[in-house]
Design a protein around this motif. Structure first.
Motif, PDB file in Angstrom:
ATOM      1  N   GLY A 125       0.793  -1.227   0.000  1.00 38.83           N
ATOM      2  CA  GLY A 125       0.000   0.000   0.000  1.00 38.83           C
ATOM      3  C   GLY A 125       0.818   1.266   0.000  1.00 38.83           C
ATOM      4  N   ASN A 126       2.051   1.220   0.496  1.00 39.65           N
ATOM      5  CA  ASN A 126       2.890   2.427   0.521  1.00 39.65           C
ATOM      6  C   ASN A 126       3.609   2.583  -0.811  1.00 39.65           C
ATOM      7  OD1 ASN A 126       2.180   3.009   3.150  1.00 39.65           O
ATOM      8  ND2 ASN A 126       4.002   2.078   4.047  1.00 39.65           N
ATOM      9  N   ILE A 127       3.371   3.709  -1.464  1.00 35.49           N
ATOM     10  CA  ILE A 127       4.076   3.971  -2.716  1.00 35.49           C
ATOM     11  C   ILE A 127       5.370   4.737  -2.447  1.00 35.49           C
ATOM     12  CG2 ILE A 127       2.844   6.131  -3.266  1.00 35.49           C
ATOM     13  CD1 ILE A 127       2.764   5.082  -6.205  1.00 35.49           C
ATOM     14  N   ILE A 128       5.379   5.553  -1.373  1.00 32.21           N
ATOM     15  CA  ILE A 128       6.584   6.276  -0.951  1.00 32.21           C
ATOM     16  C   ILE A 128       6.712   6.155   0.558  1.00 32.21           C
ATOM     17  CG2 ILE A 128       7.753   8.520  -0.832  1.00 32.21           C
ATOM     18  CD1 ILE A 128       6.219   9.382  -3.310  1.00 32.21           C
ATOM     19  N   GLU A 129       7.915   5.872   1.021  1.00 31.38           N
ATOM     20  CA  GLU A 129       8.218   5.868   2.456  1.00 31.38           C
ATOM     21  C   GLU A 129       9.410   6.787   2.701  1.00 31.38           C
ATOM     22  OE1 GLU A 129       8.787   1.980   4.083  1.00 31.38           O
ATOM     23  OE2 GLU A 129       6.951   1.167   3.214  1.00 31.38           O
ATOM     24  N   VAL A 130       9.186   7.800   3.506  1.00 26.87           N
ATOM     25  CA  VAL A 130      10.234   8.764   3.845  1.00 26.87           C
ATOM     26  C   VAL A 130      10.635   8.527   5.299  1.00 26.87           C
ATOM     27  CG1 VAL A 130      10.828  11.204   4.031  1.00 26.87           C
ATOM     28  CG2 VAL A 130       9.265  10.435   2.229  1.00 26.87           C
ATOM     29  N   LYS A 131      11.924   8.357   5.532  1.00 31.80           N
ATOM     30  CA  LYS A 131      12.395   8.051   6.881  1.00 31.80           C
ATOM     31  C   LYS A 131      13.561   8.965   7.264  1.00 31.80           C
ATOM     32  CE  LYS A 131      11.132   3.160   6.427  1.00 31.80           C
ATOM     33  NZ  LYS A 131      11.611   1.753   6.403  1.00 31.80           N
ATOM     34  N   GLY A 132      13.366   9.733   8.340  1.00 29.68           N
ATOM     35  CA  GLY A 132      14.445  10.550   8.894  1.00 29.68           C
ATOM     36  C   GLY A 132      15.057  11.527   7.913  1.00 29.68           C
ATOM     37  N   LEU A 133      14.231  12.135   7.051  1.00 27.88           N
ATOM     38  CA  LEU A 133      14.751  12.989   5.984  1.00 27.88           C
ATOM     39  C   LEU A 133      15.289  14.311   6.534  1.00 27.88           C
ATOM     40  CD1 LEU A 133      14.980  12.821   2.872  1.00 27.88           C
ATOM     41  CD2 LEU A 133      12.893  14.196   2.754  1.00 27.88           C
ATOM     42  N   LYS A 134      16.546  14.605   6.161  1.00 28.05           N
ATOM     43  CA  LYS A 134      17.189  15.847   6.588  1.00 28.05           C
ATOM     44  C   LYS A 134      17.786  16.560   5.379  1.00 28.05           C
ATOM     45  CE  LYS A 134      18.432  14.046  11.172  1.00 28.05           C
ATOM     46  NZ  LYS A 134      19.531  13.789  12.143  1.00 28.05           N
ATOM     47  N   LYS A 135      17.681  17.872   5.392  1.00 27.41           N
ATOM     48  CA  LYS A 135      18.339  18.699   4.393  1.00 27.41           C
ATOM     49  C   LYS A 135      18.924  19.908   5.098  1.00 27.41           C
ATOM     50  CE  LYS A 135      19.648  20.288   0.371  1.00 27.41           C
ATOM     51  NZ  LYS A 135      20.702  19.634  -0.431  1.00 27.41           N
ATOM     52  N   GLN A 184       0.571   6.483   0.835  1.00 27.77           N
ATOM     53  CA  GLN A 184      -0.059   5.289   0.298  1.00 27.77           C
ATOM     54  C   GLN A 184      -0.649   5.550  -1.082  1.00 27.77           C
ATOM     55  OE1 GLN A 184      -2.886   3.996   3.309  1.00 27.77           O
ATOM     56  NE2 GLN A 184      -1.290   2.829   4.353  1.00 27.77           N
ATOM     57  N   LYS A 185      -0.772   4.490  -1.845  1.00 28.16           N
ATOM     58  CA  LYS A 185      -1.366   4.602  -3.180  1.00 28.16           C
ATOM     59  C   LYS A 185      -2.779   5.156  -3.049  1.00 28.16           C
ATOM     60  CE  LYS A 185      -2.032   1.925  -7.422  1.00 28.16           C
ATOM     61  NZ  LYS A 185      -1.293   2.888  -8.241  1.00 28.16           N
ATOM     62  N   GLY A 186      -3.082   6.206  -3.817  1.00 31.46           N
ATOM     63  CA  GLY A 186      -4.392   6.825  -3.773  1.00 31.46           C
ATOM     64  C   GLY A 186      -4.514   7.967  -2.788  1.00 31.46           C
ATOM     65  N   ASP A 187      -3.477   8.197  -1.983  1.00 32.24           N
ATOM     66  CA  ASP A 187      -3.499   9.328  -1.044  1.00 32.24           C
ATOM     67  C   ASP A 187      -3.538  10.656  -1.799  1.00 32.24           C
ATOM     68  OD1 ASP A 187      -3.553   8.193   1.470  1.00 32.24           O
ATOM     69  OD2 ASP A 187      -1.393   8.317   1.813  1.00 32.24           O
TER      70      ASP A 187
END
Length: 263
Positions: free
Chosen positions: A5-15, A33-36
């Motif tokens: 169901g997850n199309i993108i998973e972002v973890k601990g993103l830093k810039k 998730q897909k369809g979000d």
């Protein structure tokens, strides 16, 4: 791999900029998730656009991971198991290939001024995907018809209004048949009376089940169309929830303060 169901998973993103003096993103984690229809709100300078542009690596993260359809696109290589042999193989990550699956619509339309609307729309499908010119033009005309601009296919961008150009920018992205659409403040550069025509196109995409991440100051769109709303400030994700959670029952004091000024 991404969970079901997850199309993108972002973890601990830093810039970080200036050796960490400026933290544009400071440990953001979220699953899409897909369809979000995920709408990202927050004050100017909160990190919203940096977050969005990081999803397809237009901004290179300082740290963290971004899994798109199971592949960590922040890495140069990944390993996977071959179903036929059971062996583990190392595969090079082709960021451009993944970007083809992420349609991007910017605040400014980024149409090529020397090309007609039809040529703007067919350039990427023909050059990047190798689509036949006739097939690409038929698809482009069908998409233009969908947003009421088929009769402007032979026009040049300078001959269109801002709202028309942004509608073209949206369907141009759709020509590549993306799995996700990313919108970076798509109505901010428009005259107020043109905002509605662009939002209507986006509402139509949402109803069709397109996965969308939208950075916007349009609170009405966030409340009406989004199924998830993120509130960011200072490079951090401070609160997330349904539109009702965010707008009717905000918990974080900074969100309460923000909404008191914009609603």
């Amino acid at each position: 791999m991404a969970t079901s169901g997850n199309i993108i998973e972002v973890k601990g993103l830093k810039k970080y900029y200036n050796r960490g003096a400026i933290k544009a993103l400071d440990g953001v984690s979220v699953d899409i998730q897909k369809g979000d229809v995920m709408v990202v709100i927050g004050p100017s300078g909160s990190g919203k656009s940096t977050f969005l542009r990081s999803l397809n690596l237009l901004e290179a993260p300082t740290a963290g991971s971004i899994l798109f359809e199971g592949v960590d696109i922040t890495k140069k290589k990944y390993t996977r198991m071959e179903d036929s042999t059971g062996r583990t193989v190392t595969v090079k990550v082709d960021v451009d290939q993944h970007r083809q699956k992420m349609g991007m619509v910017f605040q400014h339309f980024n149409l090529f001024p020397h090309m007609t609307i039809l040529d703007n729309m067919t350039l990427a499908p023909i050059k990047v995907k190798g689509m036949d010119k006739k097939a690409a033009e038929e698809k482009a005309l069908a998409l233009l018809d969908r947003v009421g601009l088929k009769d402007r296919a032979g026009a040049y961008p300078i001959q269109l209004s801002g709202g028309q150009k942004q509608r073209v920018a949206i369907v141009r992205a759709l020509c590549m048949e993306p799995d996700v659409m990313l919108f970076d403040e798509p109505t901010s550069a428009l005259d107020p009376e043109m905002v509605g025509e662009v939002l209507d196109v986006m509402k139509g995409l949402a109803k069709e089940g397109m996965t969308m991440v939208v950075v916007t100051h349009e609170m009405g769109f966030a409340r009406e169309v989004g199924n998830r709303v993120l509130f960011m400030d200072g490079g951090k994700l401070l609160e997330e929830g349904s539109p009702s959670d965010i707008f009717d029952h905000p918990q974080h004091p900074r969100l309460q303060d923000f909404l008191s000024k914009v609603l």
